[in-house]
Scaffold this motif. Structure first.
Motif, short mmCIF file in Angstrom:
data_model
loop_
_atom_site.label_atom_id
_atom_site.label_comp_id
_atom_site.label_asym_id
_atom_site.label_seq_id
_atom_site.Cartn_x
_atom_site.Cartn_y
_atom_site.Cartn_z
N THR A 322 0.85 -1.20 0.00
CA THR A 322 0.00 0.00 0.00
C THR A 322 0.88 1.25 0.00
N LYS A 323 1.88 1.25 0.88
CA LYS A 323 2.76 2.41 1.04
C LYS A 323 3.57 2.65 -0.25
N ILE A 324 4.06 1.55 -0.80
CA ILE A 324 4.85 1.65 -2.04
C ILE A 324 4.01 2.29 -3.15
N CYS A 325 2.78 1.81 -3.28
CA CYS A 325 1.91 2.32 -4.35
C CYS A 325 1.59 3.80 -4.12
N GLN A 326 1.30 4.10 -2.88
CA GLN A 326 0.97 5.48 -2.51
C GLN A 326 2.14 6.41 -2.84
N GLU A 327 3.34 5.99 -2.47
CA GLU A 327 4.52 6.83 -2.71
C GLU A 327 4.81 7.01 -4.20
N ALA A 328 4.37 6.02 -4.98
CA ALA A 328 4.60 6.12 -6.42
C ALA A 328 3.50 6.93 -7.11
N GLY A 329 2.53 7.41 -6.33
CA GLY A 329 1.46 8.22 -6.92
C GLY A 329 0.32 7.38 -7.47
N LEU A 330 0.31 6.09 -7.13
CA LEU A 330 -0.80 5.22 -7.54
C LEU A 330 -1.83 5.20 -6.41
N SER A 331 -3.05 4.78 -6.71
CA SER A 331 -4.10 4.78 -5.69
C SER A 331 -4.55 3.36 -5.35
N PRO A 332 -4.01 2.80 -4.25
CA PRO A 332 -4.37 1.43 -3.88
C PRO A 332 -5.73 1.33 -3.20
N VAL A 333 -6.40 0.20 -3.44
CA VAL A 333 -7.62 -0.14 -2.70
C VAL A 333 -7.17 -1.19 -1.68
N VAL A 334 -7.11 -0.81 -0.41
CA VAL A 334 -6.56 -1.72 0.61
C VAL A 334 -7.54 -2.88 0.85
N PRO A 335 -7.08 -4.11 0.60
CA PRO A 335 -8.00 -5.24 0.73
C PRO A 335 -8.22 -5.65 2.18
N GLU A 336 -9.45 -6.05 2.49
CA GLU A 336 -9.77 -6.59 3.83
C GLU A 336 -9.41 -8.07 3.91
N GLY A 337 -9.24 -8.70 2.75
CA GLY A 337 -8.93 -10.13 2.73
C GLY A 337 -8.31 -10.53 1.40
N GLY A 338 -7.97 -11.82 1.28
CA GLY A 338 -7.34 -12.32 0.05
C GLY A 338 -5.90 -11.87 -0.03
N TYR A 339 -5.26 -12.11 -1.18
CA TYR A 339 -3.88 -11.62 -1.27
C TYR A 339 -3.60 -10.84 -2.56
N PHE A 340 -4.62 -10.05 -2.92
CA PHE A 340 -4.47 -9.19 -4.10
C PHE A 340 -4.83 -7.76 -3.74
N MET A 341 -4.29 -6.83 -4.54
CA MET A 341 -4.61 -5.42 -4.33
C MET A 341 -4.92 -4.77 -5.67
N MET A 342 -6.05 -4.11 -5.73
CA MET A 342 -6.40 -3.32 -6.91
C MET A 342 -5.75 -1.95 -6.75
N VAL A 343 -5.12 -1.47 -7.81
CA VAL A 343 -4.40 -0.20 -7.74
C VAL A 343 -4.83 0.66 -8.93
N ASN A 344 -5.37 1.84 -8.63
CA ASN A 344 -5.80 2.73 -9.70
C ASN A 344 -4.57 3.44 -10.28
N THR A 345 -4.45 3.40 -11.60
CA THR A 345 -3.24 3.93 -12.25
C THR A 345 -3.48 5.26 -12.94
N THR A 346 -4.68 5.81 -12.79
CA THR A 346 -4.98 7.00 -13.59
C THR A 346 -4.41 8.29 -13.00
N GLY A 347 -3.97 8.25 -11.73
CA GLY A 347 -3.42 9.46 -11.09
C GLY A 347 -2.12 9.90 -11.74
#
Ligand code: PMP
Ligand code: GLN
Length: 423
Positions: A322-347
């Motif tokens: 999450t932190k890595i994506c945030q620092e790179a200017g991407l917008s992560p959707v922090v998952p409550e479960g599972g082991y995947f993360m959706m990351v918005n790349t339009t920013g």
């Protein structure tokens, strides 16, 4: 005369497969692979030991066929594990069946339970094989998306919600089954009791089977709790709950899955399985049985029980990504479960070339990222039907069941890249 040396009509339109394309792309480009969902570390030692013991056993039967619907020791272990979780006294021979991974179980369920002309409701985003499986069975899928209700640089899978009216509009008297994946791949949503109740009410109202794919059942974070929809009032008799040894024990190559449900729904799946696979590998089933027995003894010791300790291990990995994506200017959707993360790349105002295909934006983005940045991901629009691909195409999916150093290396790639964009 038209050639008969061709495939069956029913598989037409199901040729494309993201795992085939993007798995190959990652390997060909020697990319750091946060794409396909598999750990880059070993299963727990006791699980490996169980397999070694099974294979080295003096019992020659360990190498021969076993019971078609599940090795006796395995179905017995599954019964012990799930009876209290579902709130039913399960019969190992009638309420449990196994197949080749959760894939195999899903196939048995869809082929064994749906008739041509039936309708199935699929909640989006969905594990991609649901759609072709339903179509190959001659049934018609109807889709209802989870929709993000919040915007911001960091949001939560909790903010992805079903609209009750929209969901009900997908049901009709022809609806035979609904697919729910909890925790969800790729968003990571863990459904609340109220949300499950809403789905359950519709299943009961329209007299529908619930296919509940719970392969990530143990991987829940923070204060989230995984609730089995089969445990809700009126749901046991209409729910098939699906699990996976590959996901549970970080051994995706073992390909063993199971279903738990009422005899009326499990029996047709067993019929399908007996004439298709007949039985799953005996030593794998023996090893999974032994591993489940081991964990069940540990259920009240969360630090020692892999069901809980894996989630504890994964949560910091999720937070690191999450932190890595945030620092790179991407917008992560922090998952409550599972082991995947959706990351918005339009920013990020990134210019990536059009690859000349008609594919959605995320396909082009991931192809470009894998080739140019040597970082592989999965395009989540593959988890939506054609009409809703726009809902997924601004995201990419990262997998975080990886060593910390793998996630850190992905961080280095993203940092370097986003730094170059700012110049
Ligand atoms: N369902 C979901 C939601 C998945 O992510 C996967 C991928 N593992 C499967 C089913 C298939 O599981 P298996 O590897 O046990 O066939
Ligand atoms: N379930 C895995 C994922 O979502 C991969 C499935 C596959 O490779 N076919 O990444």
């Amino acid at each position: 005369m038209a050639s008969k040396l061709t495939g069956a009509d029913r598989i037409k339109g199901t040729e494309k497969n993201i795992w085939v394309e993007f798995g190959k792309l990652a390997v060909e480009n020697e990319a750091l692979n946060l794409g396909q969902g598999f750990p880059d570390f070993k299963p727990p030692q006791h699980v490996i030991d169980e397999m070694v013991t099974a294979v080295a056993s003096d019992n020659h039967l360990m190498h021969q066929y076993t019971r078609s619907f599940g090795h006796p020791r395995l179905v017995s272990a599954l019964t012990k594990l799930y009876s209290p979780l579902i709130g039913q006294e399960l019969d190992p021979n009638k309420n449990v069946t196994v197949s080749v991974g959760a894939y195999g179980v899903l196939f048995c369920a869809v082929q064994g339970l749906l008739n041509p002309g039936d309708e199935a409701v699929i909640i989006e985003p969905y594990f991609d094989c649901y759609e072709p499986m339903v179509k190959v069975a001659g049934a018609t899928p109807f889709y209802c998306p989870l929709r993000p209700t919040k915007t911001g640089q960091v949001t939560s899978s909790r903010d992805w919600k079903l609209d009750p009216k929209e969901l009900e509009s997908k049901f009709s008297e022809k609806t035979k089954a609904v697919f729910i994946n909890n925790p969800n791949n790729p968003v990571g949503k863990v459904y609340s009791r109220e949300e499950l109740q809403m789905v359950a009410d519709l299943c009961i109202k329209y007299n529908v089977i619930c296919l509940s794919d719970e392969v990530y059942e143990w991987m829940v974070y923070d204060d989230n709790k995984h609730i089995k929809i089969a445990s809700l009032p009126g749901m046991w008799e209409r729910t098939v709950t699906i699990g996976s040894a590959g996901k549970t024990f970080s051994a995706t190559g073992w390909k063993l899955g199971w279903a738990v449900g009422p005899e009326e729904l499990i029996f047709p799946m067993q019929i399908l399985h007996q004439n298709c696979t007949y039985n799953c590998p005996t030593p794998v089933q023996e090893a999974v049985a032994g591993s489940l027995e081991y964990e069940m003894k540990m259920l009240d010791q969360p630090d020692k029980c892999y069901f809980y300790s894996l989630a504890k291990e994964l949560q910091p990995k999720r937070d690191m990504l999450t932190k890595i994506c945030q620092e790179a200017g991407l917008s992560p959707v922090v998952p409550e479960g599972g082991y995947f993360m959706m990351v918005n790349t339009t920013g990020l105002n990134v210019d990536f070339p059009d690859d000349g295909t008609n594919d959605p934006r995320d396909f082009k983005f991931v192809r470009w990222m894998t080739k140019e940045l040597k970082l592989a991901a999965i395009p989540p629009s593959a988890f939506y039907n054609q009409e809703h691909k726009n809902l997924g195409e601004n995201y990419i999916r990262f997998c975080f069941i990886k060593k910390d150093e793998t996630i850190a290396a992905a961080g280095d790639i993203l940092k370097k890249w986003s730094g170059s964009l700012k110049k």
